[in-house]
Design a protein around this motif. Structure first.
Motif, PDB file in Angstrom:
ATOM      1  N   PHE A  40       0.819  -1.217   0.000  1.00  0.00           N
ATOM      2  CA  PHE A  40       0.000   0.000   0.000  1.00  0.00           C
ATOM      3  C   PHE A  40       0.849   1.262   0.000  1.00  0.00           C
ATOM      4  O   PHE A  40       1.847   1.340   0.717  1.00  0.00           O
ATOM      5  CB  PHE A  40      -0.905   0.057   1.254  1.00  0.00           C
ATOM      6  CG  PHE A  40      -1.937  -1.020   1.320  1.00  0.00           C
ATOM      7  CD1 PHE A  40      -3.010  -1.038   0.447  1.00  0.00           C
ATOM      8  CD2 PHE A  40      -1.849  -2.014   2.281  1.00  0.00           C
ATOM      9  CE1 PHE A  40      -3.969  -2.036   0.522  1.00  0.00           C
ATOM     10  CE2 PHE A  40      -2.807  -3.021   2.359  1.00  0.00           C
ATOM     11  CZ  PHE A  40      -3.866  -3.034   1.474  1.00  0.00           C
ATOM     12  N   ALA A  41       0.409   2.239  -0.752  1.00  0.00           N
ATOM     13  CA  ALA A  41       1.003   3.573  -0.675  1.00  0.00           C
ATOM     14  C   ALA A  41       0.732   4.150   0.712  1.00  0.00           C
ATOM     15  O   ALA A  41      -0.207   3.744   1.393  1.00  0.00           O
ATOM     16  CB  ALA A  41       0.392   4.474  -1.745  1.00  0.00           C
ATOM     17  N   ASP A  76      -3.430   0.045  -5.179  1.00  0.00           N
ATOM     18  CA  ASP A  76      -3.997   1.370  -4.919  1.00  0.00           C
ATOM     19  C   ASP A  76      -4.531   1.970  -6.210  1.00  0.00           C
ATOM     20  O   ASP A  76      -4.089   1.611  -7.310  1.00  0.00           O
ATOM     21  CB  ASP A  76      -2.913   2.308  -4.367  1.00  0.00           C
ATOM     22  CG  ASP A  76      -2.392   1.886  -3.015  1.00  0.00           C
ATOM     23  OD1 ASP A  76      -3.185   1.877  -2.063  1.00  0.00           O
ATOM     24  OD2 ASP A  76      -1.190   1.566  -2.911  1.00  0.00           O
ATOM     25  N   SER A  77      -5.447   2.921  -6.091  1.00  0.00           N
ATOM     26  CA  SER A  77      -5.974   3.595  -7.284  1.00  0.00           C
ATOM     27  C   SER A  77      -4.918   4.515  -7.878  1.00  0.00           C
ATOM     28  O   SER A  77      -3.999   4.971  -7.190  1.00  0.00           O
ATOM     29  CB  SER A  77      -7.223   4.413  -6.928  1.00  0.00           C
ATOM     30  OG  SER A  77      -6.853   5.592  -6.246  1.00  0.00           O
ATOM     31  N   MET A  78      -5.049   4.780  -9.160  1.00  0.00           N
ATOM     32  CA  MET A  78      -4.148   5.681  -9.867  1.00  0.00           C
ATOM     33  C   MET A  78      -4.091   7.048  -9.186  1.00  0.00           C
ATOM     34  O   MET A  78      -3.034   7.663  -9.072  1.00  0.00           O
ATOM     35  CB  MET A  78      -4.632   5.810 -11.311  1.00  0.00           C
ATOM     36  CG  MET A  78      -3.910   6.810 -12.155  1.00  0.00           C
ATOM     37  SD  MET A  78      -4.675   6.943 -13.790  1.00  0.00           S
ATOM     38  CE  MET A  78      -6.164   7.837 -13.379  1.00  0.00           C
ATOM     39  N   HIS A  79      -5.238   7.518  -8.716  1.00  0.00           N
ATOM     40  CA  HIS A  79      -5.312   8.841  -8.089  1.00  0.00           C
ATOM     41  C   HIS A  79      -4.552   8.883  -6.764  1.00  0.00           C
ATOM     42  O   HIS A  79      -3.852   9.856  -6.469  1.00  0.00           O
ATOM     43  CB  HIS A  79      -6.774   9.247  -7.901  1.00  0.00           C
ATOM     44  CG  HIS A  79      -7.548   9.147  -9.175  1.00  0.00           C
ATOM     45  ND1 HIS A  79      -7.352   9.991 -10.239  1.00  0.00           N
ATOM     46  CD2 HIS A  79      -8.482   8.254  -9.570  1.00  0.00           C
ATOM     47  CE1 HIS A  79      -8.149   9.646 -11.239  1.00  0.00           C
ATOM     48  NE2 HIS A  79      -8.841   8.594 -10.855  1.00  0.00           N
ATOM     49  N   ARG A  82      -0.862   8.972  -7.512  1.00  0.00           N
ATOM     50  CA  ARG A  82      -0.387  10.288  -7.974  1.00  0.00           C
ATOM     51  C   ARG A  82      -0.037  11.165  -6.768  1.00  0.00           C
ATOM     52  O   ARG A  82       1.022  11.792  -6.723  1.00  0.00           O
ATOM     53  CB  ARG A  82      -1.469  10.958  -8.827  1.00  0.00           C
ATOM     54  CG  ARG A  82      -1.185  12.385  -9.230  1.00  0.00           C
ATOM     55  CD  ARG A  82      -0.098  12.453 -10.289  1.00  0.00           C
ATOM     56  NE  ARG A  82       0.269  13.794 -10.642  1.00  0.00           N
ATOM     57  CZ  ARG A  82      -0.186  14.464 -11.680  1.00  0.00           C
ATOM     58  NH1 ARG A  82      -1.056  13.902 -12.492  1.00  0.00           N
ATOM     59  NH2 ARG A  82       0.220  15.675 -11.924  1.00  0.00           N
ATOM     60  N   ILE A  83      -0.915  11.204  -5.790  1.00  0.00           N
ATOM     61  CA  ILE A  83      -0.662  12.011  -4.592  1.00  0.00           C
ATOM     62  C   ILE A  83       0.559  11.464  -3.843  1.00  0.00           C
ATOM     63  O   ILE A  83       1.426  12.229  -3.408  1.00  0.00           O
ATOM     64  CB  ILE A  83      -1.914  12.045  -3.690  1.00  0.00           C
ATOM     65  CG1 ILE A  83      -3.050  12.780  -4.412  1.00  0.00           C
ATOM     66  CG2 ILE A  83      -1.603  12.702  -2.350  1.00  0.00           C
ATOM     67  CD1 ILE A  83      -4.404  12.607  -3.767  1.00  0.00           C
ATOM     68  N   PHE A  84       0.635  10.160  -3.717  1.00  0.00           N
ATOM     69  CA  PHE A  84       1.755   9.521  -3.031  1.00  0.00           C
ATOM     70  C   PHE A  84       3.079   9.848  -3.728  1.00  0.00           C
ATOM     71  O   PHE A  84       4.051  10.249  -3.079  1.00  0.00           O
ATOM     72  CB  PHE A  84       1.512   8.007  -2.971  1.00  0.00           C
ATOM     73  CG  PHE A  84       2.588   7.210  -2.317  1.00  0.00           C
ATOM     74  CD1 PHE A  84       2.985   7.468  -1.016  1.00  0.00           C
ATOM     75  CD2 PHE A  84       3.199   6.169  -2.993  1.00  0.00           C
ATOM     76  CE1 PHE A  84       3.970   6.698  -0.400  1.00  0.00           C
ATOM     77  CE2 PHE A  84       4.182   5.398  -2.387  1.00  0.00           C
ATOM     78  CZ  PHE A  84       4.572   5.671  -1.097  1.00  0.00           C
ATOM     79  N   ALA A  85       3.127   9.673  -5.053  1.00  0.00           N
ATOM     80  CA  ALA A  85       4.360   9.947  -5.804  1.00  0.00           C
ATOM     81  C   ALA A  85       4.766  11.406  -5.679  1.00  0.00           C
ATOM     82  O   ALA A  85       5.949  11.722  -5.489  1.00  0.00           O
ATOM     83  CB  ALA A  85       4.177   9.571  -7.273  1.00  0.00           C
ATOM     84  N   PRO A  93       7.544   5.072 -12.597  1.00  0.00           N
ATOM     85  CA  PRO A  93       6.131   4.711 -12.666  1.00  0.00           C
ATOM     86  C   PRO A  93       5.652   3.897 -11.467  1.00  0.00           C
ATOM     87  O   PRO A  93       6.241   2.885 -11.109  1.00  0.00           O
ATOM     88  CB  PRO A  93       6.036   3.876 -13.950  1.00  0.00           C
ATOM     89  CG  PRO A  93       7.225   4.248 -14.756  1.00  0.00           C
ATOM     90  CD  PRO A  93       8.300   4.569 -13.754  1.00  0.00           C
ATOM     91  N   LEU A  94       4.575   4.376 -10.866  1.00  0.00           N
ATOM     92  CA  LEU A  94       3.822   3.609  -9.875  1.00  0.00           C
ATOM     93  C   LEU A  94       2.594   3.110 -10.627  1.00  0.00           C
ATOM     94  O   LEU A  94       1.786   3.909 -11.102  1.00  0.00           O
ATOM     95  CB  LEU A  94       3.407   4.480  -8.686  1.00  0.00           C
ATOM     96  CG  LEU A  94       4.521   5.186  -7.920  1.00  0.00           C
ATOM     97  CD1 LEU A  94       3.941   5.926  -6.717  1.00  0.00           C
ATOM     98  CD2 LEU A  94       5.606   4.223  -7.486  1.00  0.00           C
TER      99      LEU A  94
END
Length: 155
Positions: A40-41, A76-79, A82-85, A93-94
């Motif tokens: 998990f992120a 995890d969802s793409m969204h 994005r916040i995590f990265a 790429p995640l």
């Protein structure tokens, strides 16, 4: 499903990155791939592992003797990714294995059905698409990027 073993072809997949871009494993043929599944992120061990990967980018490429694509996969969802990265400054790429939930993680034998997430599995894939090295750790057990460097140097 059981995990692919060294010497066998890596199962193909197409997933979306944290930016919504499509990544297909087949499009990366000709280069080494470091495929890292994580639960998990935003969790402690996962964050530390991905930060270590970010910091090891040059060492990984040097060990591979050229280009190596580092791909980190979670359910995890793409969204969320994005916040995590963005928060962690991750520029590789995640990939989101969110829907159909965990399909790629299942193909690689690392999906935890009880927890609904990927386990800590890593696969080094050579430029021909063959798995050359794997490691599978339990959920609380971090992996060592030095092991990835050694595995890539063996390609």
């Amino acid at each position: 499903m059981s995990a692919p073993t060294p010497g066998t072809p890596a199962p193909g997949f197409t997933l979306r990155t944290q930016h919504g871009e499509t990544v297909a494993l087949s499009d990366l043929r000709g280069d080494a791939v470091l495929l890292v599944f994580y639960p998990f992120a935003f969790t402690g061990v996962c964050t530390a592992e991905l930060r270590a990967l970010q910091g090891a980018g040059t060492r990984l490429a040097e060990a591979a003797g050229g280009t190596v694509h580092t791909l980190a996969v979670s359910c995890d969802s793409m969204h969320s990714l994005r916040i995590f990265a963005d928060q962690e400054g991750l520029d590789f790429p995640l990939l989101s294995d969110f829907w159909p939930h965990g399909n790629v993680s299942r193909e690689y034998g690392v999906f935890d059905e009880d927890k609904g997430c990927a386990q800590r599995g890593t696969f080094v894939i050579d430029p021909a698409g063959i798995v050359r090295w794997t490691v599978h750790n339990g959920l609380p057990d971090a992996r060592d990027t030095d092991d990835y460097v050694k595995a890539l140097a063996g390609l």
